[in-house]
Design an enzyme around this catalytic site. Sequence first.
Site, PDB file in Angstrom:
ATOM      1  N   ASP A 120      25.928  -4.184   2.183  1.00 25.37           N
ATOM      2  CA  ASP A 120      27.180  -4.845   1.821  1.00 25.37           C
ATOM      3  C   ASP A 120      28.262  -3.780   1.760  1.00 25.37           C
ATOM      4  O   ASP A 120      28.276  -2.949   0.850  1.00 25.37           O
ATOM      5  CB  ASP A 120      27.005  -5.529   0.461  1.00 25.37           C
ATOM      6  CG  ASP A 120      28.251  -6.280   0.033  1.00 25.37           C
ATOM      7  OD1 ASP A 120      29.326  -6.040   0.623  1.00 25.37           O
ATOM      8  OD2 ASP A 120      28.138  -7.110  -0.895  1.00 25.37           O
ATOM      9  N   HIS A 121      29.165  -3.792   2.735  1.00 30.49           N
ATOM     10  CA  HIS A 121      30.131  -2.702   2.855  1.00 30.49           C
ATOM     11  C   HIS A 121      31.116  -2.664   1.698  1.00 30.49           C
ATOM     12  O   HIS A 121      31.850  -1.690   1.518  1.00 30.49           O
ATOM     13  CB  HIS A 121      30.884  -2.806   4.200  1.00 30.49           C
ATOM     14  CG  HIS A 121      31.244  -1.484   4.793  1.00 30.49           C
ATOM     15  ND1 HIS A 121      31.669  -0.414   4.026  1.00 30.49           N
ATOM     16  CD2 HIS A 121      31.220  -1.028   6.072  1.00 30.49           C
ATOM     17  CE1 HIS A 121      31.909   0.623   4.800  1.00 30.49           C
ATOM     18  NE2 HIS A 121      31.640   0.284   6.056  1.00 30.49           N
ATOM     19  N   ARG A 122      31.159  -3.712   0.889  1.00 31.69           N
ATOM     20  CA  ARG A 122      32.078  -3.680  -0.242  1.00 31.69           C
ATOM     21  C   ARG A 122      31.660  -2.612  -1.251  1.00 31.69           C
ATOM     22  O   ARG A 122      32.484  -2.093  -1.993  1.00 31.69           O
ATOM     23  CB  ARG A 122      32.121  -5.053  -0.935  1.00 31.69           C
ATOM     24  CG  ARG A 122      32.746  -6.132  -0.066  1.00 31.69           C
ATOM     25  CD  ARG A 122      32.649  -7.493  -0.738  1.00 31.69           C
ATOM     26  NE  ARG A 122      31.258  -7.878  -0.968  1.00 31.69           N
ATOM     27  CZ  ARG A 122      30.904  -9.002  -1.591  1.00 31.69           C
ATOM     28  NH1 ARG A 122      31.811  -9.819  -2.044  1.00 31.69           N
ATOM     29  NH2 ARG A 122      29.627  -9.285  -1.747  1.00 31.69           N
TER      30      ARG A 122
END
Lengths: 337, 499
Positions: B471-473
């Site tokens: 999850d790139h967040r």
Amino acid sequence: MPNKTIREVIHDTVRDEMRRDPNVILMGEDVAGGAGCSGEDDAFGGAFGFYKGLVGEFGRGRIIDTPISEAAYIGAAAGAAMTGLRPIADLQFFDFLGVCFDQIYNQMAKFRYMFGGKSDTPLVILSLVGAGLRCGAQHSQSLHPQVTAIPGLKVVMPENAYDTKGLLLTAIRDDDPVIFLLHKLQFENACEVPDEEYLIPFGEASFPREGTDVTIVAFSAMVQKAVAVADRLREEGISVEVIDPRTTSPLDEEAILESVEMTGRIVIVDEAWERCSVAADIASIVARKAFAALQAPIITVTAPHTPAPFSPVLEDLYIPSEDDIERAVREVVAYRR
Amino acid sequence: MSGINKVTMPKWGMEMVEGEIAEWHVSEGDSIAEGDDLLDVETSKIVNTVTAPAGGVVRRLLGAVGEMVPVGEILAVIAPADVAEDEIERILAGAASRAPQQKVADESAAAEPQAVSAPDSDSERKAANPVKSFASSQPAELAAGADDSGVSATPVARRVAREQCVNLHQVVASGRHGRVTLADIEAALEANGRSLEKSYSAARPELRSQRDDSAVFATPVARRLALELGVNLLDCRNSGRHGRVSKADVEAAASRALASNPVVSRAEAPALPSVESQPLSGMRRTIAARLQASKREAPHFRVQVDVEVDALLAVREQLNRPHGEAKVSLNDLLVKASACALVAVPGVNVQFDGDTVQQYADADIAVAVALDEGLITPIVRGANHKGVLAISNEVRDLATRARLGTLRPEEFQGGSFSISNLGMYGVDRFDAIINSPQGAILAVGAAEQRPVVRQGELAVATMLTLTLSSDHRIIDGALAARFLSALRGFLETPATMLA
């Protein structure tokens, strides 16, 4: 079990109730004597001969001929009801509603509420609705939506002789004003009617046909047509449920909503005009309370928004037909989002 | 039956299923008027008074003070004095399974309820009250009961009850005039753990009118077009002047028909594809909702590495040799290695709900298990503290119970990291959707012999491709790469897992 017409059922039921309860009286135009017949007894038995022979048994004290003033005798019936009698008032054509409407909507419908619940108004107004008798625009209307809209009134629309008996007994014994509406084309229709007494409660629909693909709600003379369409379509494999609510007030919402929840499709058939009608009312109820179940738009099949034509050809077009109903059913069945 | 009134436990509010008899205001044999107080009923919320629905003589009081009575069960019978005893008994026998059972207690336990005669005296009946039980409160017996043709029900409710094998005596009626309604049937089914599918018959294009449309009013152009397109004029709206079917009406009908059945040609009747439509199961629905949300909310990116696992397979061989039955799998070793990597690179060991990051100290690793109807992800808690054998046993136990459907919620909810392994199907690599709110998921392909280059020489090694979806967040590319690098280190040099 004897076969009886609606006309015979009304005669016998009024007679039996008058025998059973001395408080039951009958009033109306020509119910005892007959216009143009020099006042002789029992010439007509009412405009449609429902009450022929009753004056001989019960006398003019209980079978009361009235002047041609609906405002007067419907008002008199309301007063008699409030003071202890159980009048049946014959209003001939329901088109005359306008003459006596104040007595109905603003008087009898309000008594119980305005006198602190102390006043009963056990009154039946028996009248005829519908087109098809070539009577012209002033004698062919279906005005049941007008009274269904008024709280304090109960409105009954039987479709066959069996229901007529059970509902009329309930109406006469009910302690509130009941508007009892028969269709002009139907009172010669016969079916098996038991001799013993039975009461059909108000607000309970009957299901003349059960089916799973589409629900038809129909009133009065339209029920017979809906049933014919259901039988015709059954041969093609379309399963139609036909509901006759029998009373427009109280209305058996429950039965209608349940059926729509199972079929997802509804066609409402009523001879009254569509604007502000019972058909529109039911469409609104279904849209508000069974929206999630609907698989197709609601269709109403009613008379067009025009006075009933006098021309027989046009009058036949005016009245919702079996073909109109069938087309509507096919449309909802074939509908794809 | 006229004149006999049954007083039943009322339903005061949505949640009320039973009420306690707090006090009787009348005794059997009392003459009462309509509206008189009969008894006080105490629910979990209130105490309220039940009044007489009609006047008459109190013929039966069923239930002692302090007794819990289900909603809809008979509390009392009111009838005129001249109604015969056996008529009341018959109503009690027909109305509910409660009264007959009470009579069984009176007499021999083996007697058939219907065959038992009425109790001889009031005292006997009262004595029997405390031992009666309520069949209708036991949901498993919906089909049981006497002939229910006399029970008042709406036509739809009766039809559905017949289809669902529900005896109407077992249903609490709430409709107009005490009718059993469709909603009552649904409630009874629900109480029994069943539900009612409302299957609307599909709209049926094959029923579109085939009838003669020559009498339909239509413009000449519309009629010609209808013939060309194979549209029946009865299927068209008639929006043209004077109610004629217009060209636009025919085109609209043709496009409706096309939309609903694109392959219809005029010459042949439409062959319906043999498709069975099924509602989603609860598990499928959950999977659909959660993965849809994950794919929508979490910006996924993937990082992939090839890992040489010959050393790992050798370790596995060593582990399995002395333990005949406890077979450590490659996947178990992957769980252990991932746990070590999560401890080494804690930035991946997180949950993220869109607002806050939950940093996990231990590696709670979810292992995807395929089921017939979907998949479930039981969790190996604290895998960083556990040995490979313990992990192996735990995974086997969880997977077995997952297939049996006996996992407890806490055994498959939570976790900070998932492993999905399709290697056993010969898949060499794939990527997976993150099991939100976890931060990452590892997709494991098959271990297979591949050509590798070592110091300029071609060689053969057993290789495995790992794909990490993150999850790139909360996880950046470098972090994901560091994690995979650490993981590869543990897998290629298994001894470091011992450190």
